[in-house]
Design a protein around this motif. Structure first.
Motif, PDB file in Angstrom:
ATOM      1  N   ASP A 199       0.828  -1.206   0.000  1.00  0.00           N
ATOM      2  CA  ASP A 199       0.000   0.000   0.000  1.00  0.00           C
ATOM      3  C   ASP A 199       0.868   1.264   0.000  1.00  0.00           C
ATOM      4  O   ASP A 199       0.550   2.252  -0.669  1.00  0.00           O
ATOM      5  N   TRP A 200       1.941   1.208   0.761  1.00  0.00           N
ATOM      6  CA  TRP A 200       2.846   2.364   0.852  1.00  0.00           C
ATOM      7  C   TRP A 200       3.492   2.636  -0.498  1.00  0.00           C
ATOM      8  O   TRP A 200       3.573   3.790  -0.928  1.00  0.00           O
ATOM      9  N   PHE A 201       3.955   1.587  -1.157  1.00  0.00           N
ATOM     10  CA  PHE A 201       4.527   1.740  -2.492  1.00  0.00           C
ATOM     11  C   PHE A 201       3.539   2.416  -3.442  1.00  0.00           C
ATOM     12  O   PHE A 201       3.873   3.370  -4.143  1.00  0.00           O
ATOM     13  N   ALA A 202       2.324   1.882  -3.483  1.00  0.00           N
ATOM     14  CA  ALA A 202       1.325   2.389  -4.427  1.00  0.00           C
ATOM     15  C   ALA A 202       1.084   3.891  -4.228  1.00  0.00           C
ATOM     16  O   ALA A 202       0.993   4.657  -5.191  1.00  0.00           O
ATOM     17  N   GLU A 203       0.996   4.311  -2.987  1.00  0.00           N
ATOM     18  CA  GLU A 203       0.728   5.721  -2.681  1.00  0.00           C
ATOM     19  C   GLU A 203       1.925   6.613  -3.005  1.00  0.00           C
ATOM     20  O   GLU A 203       1.801   7.639  -3.686  1.00  0.00           O
ATOM     21  N   HIS A 204       3.104   6.230  -2.523  1.00  0.00           N
ATOM     22  CA  HIS A 204       4.255   7.122  -2.612  1.00  0.00           C
ATOM     23  C   HIS A 204       4.908   7.142  -3.991  1.00  0.00           C
ATOM     24  O   HIS A 204       5.480   8.171  -4.383  1.00  0.00           O
ATOM     25  N   LEU A 205       4.817   6.051  -4.721  1.00  0.00           N
ATOM     26  CA  LEU A 205       5.392   6.062  -6.066  1.00  0.00           C
ATOM     27  C   LEU A 205       4.611   6.985  -6.994  1.00  0.00           C
ATOM     28  O   LEU A 205       5.205   7.724  -7.788  1.00  0.00           O
ATOM     29  N   GLU A 206       3.281   6.964  -6.893  1.00  0.00           N
ATOM     30  CA  GLU A 206       2.483   7.852  -7.744  1.00  0.00           C
ATOM     31  C   GLU A 206       2.668   9.310  -7.333  1.00  0.00           C
ATOM     32  O   GLU A 206       2.728  10.202  -8.190  1.00  0.00           O
ATOM     33  N   ALA A 207       2.782   9.555  -6.029  1.00  0.00           N
ATOM     34  CA  ALA A 207       3.026  10.926  -5.569  1.00  0.00           C
ATOM     35  C   ALA A 207       4.364  11.432  -6.107  1.00  0.00           C
ATOM     36  O   ALA A 207       4.474  12.586  -6.548  1.00  0.00           O
ATOM     37  N   GLU A 208       5.375  10.576  -6.107  1.00  0.00           N
ATOM     38  CA  GLU A 208       6.690  10.978  -6.623  1.00  0.00           C
ATOM     39  C   GLU A 208       6.644  11.159  -8.135  1.00  0.00           C
ATOM     40  O   GLU A 208       7.302  12.055  -8.688  1.00  0.00           O
ATOM     41  N   ASN A 209       5.860  10.333  -8.809  1.00  0.00           N
ATOM     42  CA  ASN A 209       5.689  10.480 -10.256  1.00  0.00           C
ATOM     43  C   ASN A 209       5.137  11.867 -10.591  1.00  0.00           C
ATOM     44  O   ASN A 209       5.645  12.558 -11.484  1.00  0.00           O
ATOM     45  N   LYS A 210       4.104  12.269  -9.879  1.00  0.00           N
ATOM     46  CA  LYS A 210       3.503  13.582 -10.119  1.00  0.00           C
ATOM     47  C   LYS A 210       4.479  14.716  -9.802  1.00  0.00           C
ATOM     48  O   LYS A 210       4.568  15.710 -10.534  1.00  0.00           O
ATOM     49  N   LYS A 211       5.229  14.547  -8.721  1.00  0.00           N
ATOM     50  CA  LYS A 211       6.169  15.595  -8.310  1.00  0.00           C
ATOM     51  C   LYS A 211       7.270  15.789  -9.360  1.00  0.00           C
ATOM     52  O   LYS A 211       7.572  16.916  -9.756  1.00  0.00           O
ATOM     53  N   ILE A 212       7.840  14.692  -9.836  1.00  0.00           N
ATOM     54  CA  ILE A 212       8.926  14.801 -10.809  1.00  0.00           C
ATOM     55  C   ILE A 212       8.392  15.283 -12.157  1.00  0.00           C
ATOM     56  O   ILE A 212       9.050  16.065 -12.862  1.00  0.00           O
ATOM     57  N   HIS A 213       7.177  14.863 -12.503  1.00  0.00           N
ATOM     58  CA  HIS A 213       6.577  15.365 -13.748  1.00  0.00           C
ATOM     59  C   HIS A 213       6.394  16.881 -13.678  1.00  0.00           C
ATOM     60  O   HIS A 213       6.678  17.595 -14.654  1.00  0.00           O
ATOM     61  N   GLU A 214       5.948  17.377 -12.539  1.00  0.00           N
ATOM     62  CA  GLU A 214       5.737  18.815 -12.385  1.00  0.00           C
ATOM     63  C   GLU A 214       7.051  19.583 -12.493  1.00  0.00           C
ATOM     64  O   GLU A 214       7.140  20.597 -13.193  1.00  0.00           O
ATOM     65  N   VAL A 215       8.082  19.085 -11.828  1.00  0.00           N
ATOM     66  CA  VAL A 215       9.394  19.738 -11.914  1.00  0.00           C
ATOM     67  C   VAL A 215       9.907  19.700 -13.353  1.00  0.00           C
ATOM     68  O   VAL A 215      10.537  20.644 -13.835  1.00  0.00           O
ATOM     69  N   GLY A 216       9.602  18.624 -14.061  1.00  0.00           N
ATOM     70  CA  GLY A 216      10.063  18.449 -15.430  1.00  0.00           C
ATOM     71  C   GLY A 216       9.373  19.334 -16.455  1.00  0.00           C
ATOM     72  O   GLY A 216       9.715  19.287 -17.644  1.00  0.00           O
ATOM     73  N   GLN A 217       8.423  20.124 -16.025  1.00  0.00           N
ATOM     74  CA  GLN A 217       7.771  21.058 -16.941  1.00  0.00           C
ATOM     75  C   GLN A 217       8.578  22.335 -17.125  1.00  0.00           C
ATOM     76  O   GLN A 217       8.330  23.107 -18.062  1.00  0.00           O
ATOM     77  N   SER A 218       9.553  22.588 -16.248  1.00  0.00           N
ATOM     78  CA  SER A 218      10.383  23.788 -16.372  1.00  0.00           C
ATOM     79  C   SER A 218      11.417  23.593 -17.482  1.00  0.00           C
ATOM     80  O   SER A 218      11.772  22.468 -17.835  1.00  0.00           O
ATOM     81  N   ASP A 219      11.900  24.685 -18.052  1.00  0.00           N
ATOM     82  CA  ASP A 219      12.888  24.606 -19.127  1.00  0.00           C
ATOM     83  C   ASP A 219      14.170  23.927 -18.650  1.00  0.00           C
ATOM     84  O   ASP A 219      14.793  23.167 -19.393  1.00  0.00           O
ATOM     85  N   GLU A 220      14.560  24.184 -17.411  1.00  0.00           N
ATOM     86  CA  GLU A 220      15.827  23.655 -16.890  1.00  0.00           C
ATOM     87  C   GLU A 220      15.806  22.130 -16.784  1.00  0.00           C
ATOM     88  O   GLU A 220      16.821  21.474 -17.013  1.00  0.00           O
ATOM     89  N   TYR A 221      14.651  21.573 -16.436  1.00  0.00           N
ATOM     90  CA  TYR A 221      14.565  20.123 -16.202  1.00  0.00           C
ATOM     91  C   TYR A 221      13.590  19.463 -17.173  1.00  0.00           C
ATOM     92  O   TYR A 221      12.968  18.454 -16.851  1.00  0.00           O
ATOM     93  N   LYS A 222      13.464  20.014 -18.351  1.00  0.00           N
ATOM     94  CA  LYS A 222      12.495  19.542 -19.339  1.00  0.00           C
ATOM     95  C   LYS A 222      12.632  18.044 -19.598  1.00  0.00           C
ATOM     96  O   LYS A 222      13.713  17.549 -19.909  1.00  0.00           O
ATOM     97  N   GLY A 223      11.521  17.341 -19.445  1.00  0.00           N
ATOM     98  CA  GLY A 223      11.489  15.920 -19.787  1.00  0.00           C
ATOM     99  C   GLY A 223      12.185  14.998 -18.820  1.00  0.00           C
ATOM    100  O   GLY A 223      12.452  13.840 -19.137  1.00  0.00           O
ATOM    101  N   MET A 224      12.489  15.464 -17.597  1.00  0.00           N
ATOM    102  CA  MET A 224      13.202  14.627 -16.643  1.00  0.00           C
ATOM    103  C   MET A 224      12.350  13.430 -16.218  1.00  0.00           C
ATOM    104  O   MET A 224      11.117  13.492 -16.191  1.00  0.00           O
TER     105      MET A 224
END
Length: 246
Positions: free
Chosen positions: A72-97
């Motif tokens: 259960d912990w994996f399911a919750e935290h992996l998706e939260a991290e996916n969203k976080k890294i996707h959001e950071v990856g929207q900036s020009d500096e980290y595009k597509g990370m």
């Protein structure tokens, strides 16, 4: 139980986009997280380190001591991290990370793992090395569909294209698995910098040698570099001793 972690830049890359670490929660349960980043010179470094560090920081504050709790912990935290890294990856500096991710927690004699991407988890038991995970890659999908052979997969020009990663726009669909560990088992977690250079039979021979666990990790990386070292190489080894665990 014994754990050894090691990472190396390899022979061809100028920076290391892999990241690995080991964490222990309040119940004394270990978690190993390994990530292979992508998305440019700096972005890959940031993505892999973020994923590993964020999951580790969340894990150490838990008191999870059951396999179901880990799942259960994996399911919750992996998706939260996916969203976080996707959001950071929207900036020009980290595009597509983005990053692959292997996470494995050991609860008594049970190991539960989560897998996203084309890094791998394997098991050495008895007389064989067995790959436990199935690559989330374009080439593996073609192989499963019978459109290419195993030999063609090894040489395919698009073999580095992965179909799932932490940092993607869509919700991730991790693979989960559970292993009941036996005395003398080795768990091998590695980035594709090892998988693409060193065969399972060679991994088996190295882990069954008389070297210390740390020396076995060093030897795996040396073999990958001797074969060309085309990518960053990261390994995490776990040796399970039932008597010691008890």
């Amino acid at each position: 139980m014994e754990i050894a972690l090691l990472t190396d830049v390899g022979k061809k890359r100028t920076n290391n986009q892999d990241f690995v670490n080991h964490f222990v929660n309040r119940s004394g349960m270990p978690l190993i997280v390994l990530a292979d980043g992508m998305g440019g010179h700096r972005a890959g470094n940031i993505a892999s380190e973020m994923a590993v560090t964020d999951l580790g920081a969340a894990w150490v504050d838990t008191q999870i001591d059951s396999v179901n709790g880990v799942r259960d912990w994996f399911a919750e935290h992996l998706e939260a991290e996916n969203k976080k890294i996707h959001e950071v990856g929207q900036s020009d500096e980290y595009k597509g990370m983005g990053t692959t991710l292997e996470a494995i927690a050991i609860i008594g004699n049970q190991a539960i793992y989560a897998h996203i991407g084309d890094s791998r988890i394997g098991l050495v038991r008895g007389e064989e090395y067995k790959q436990l995970t199935s690559d989330h890659s374009l080439v593996n999908a073609l192989l499963k569909a019978g459109q290419i052979t195993a030999e063609e997969a090894e040489r395919h020009p698009q073999r580095n294209i992965i179909t799932q990663s932490i940092g993607q726009k869509d919700e991730i669909q991790p693979d989960f698995g559970i292993i009941t560990l036996e005395e003398g088992d080795y768990i091998v977690i590695n980035s594709d910098g090892l998988s693409n250079m060193v065969a399972g039979s060679e991994i088996y021979d190295i882990l069954k040698s008389d070297l210390t666990l740390s020396e076995k990790a060093q030897t795996l990386i040396r073999f990958a570099n001797n074969a060309g070292g085309l990518d960053n190489i990261t390994v995490a080894l776990v040796y399970f001793d039932k008597e010691e665990e008890a």
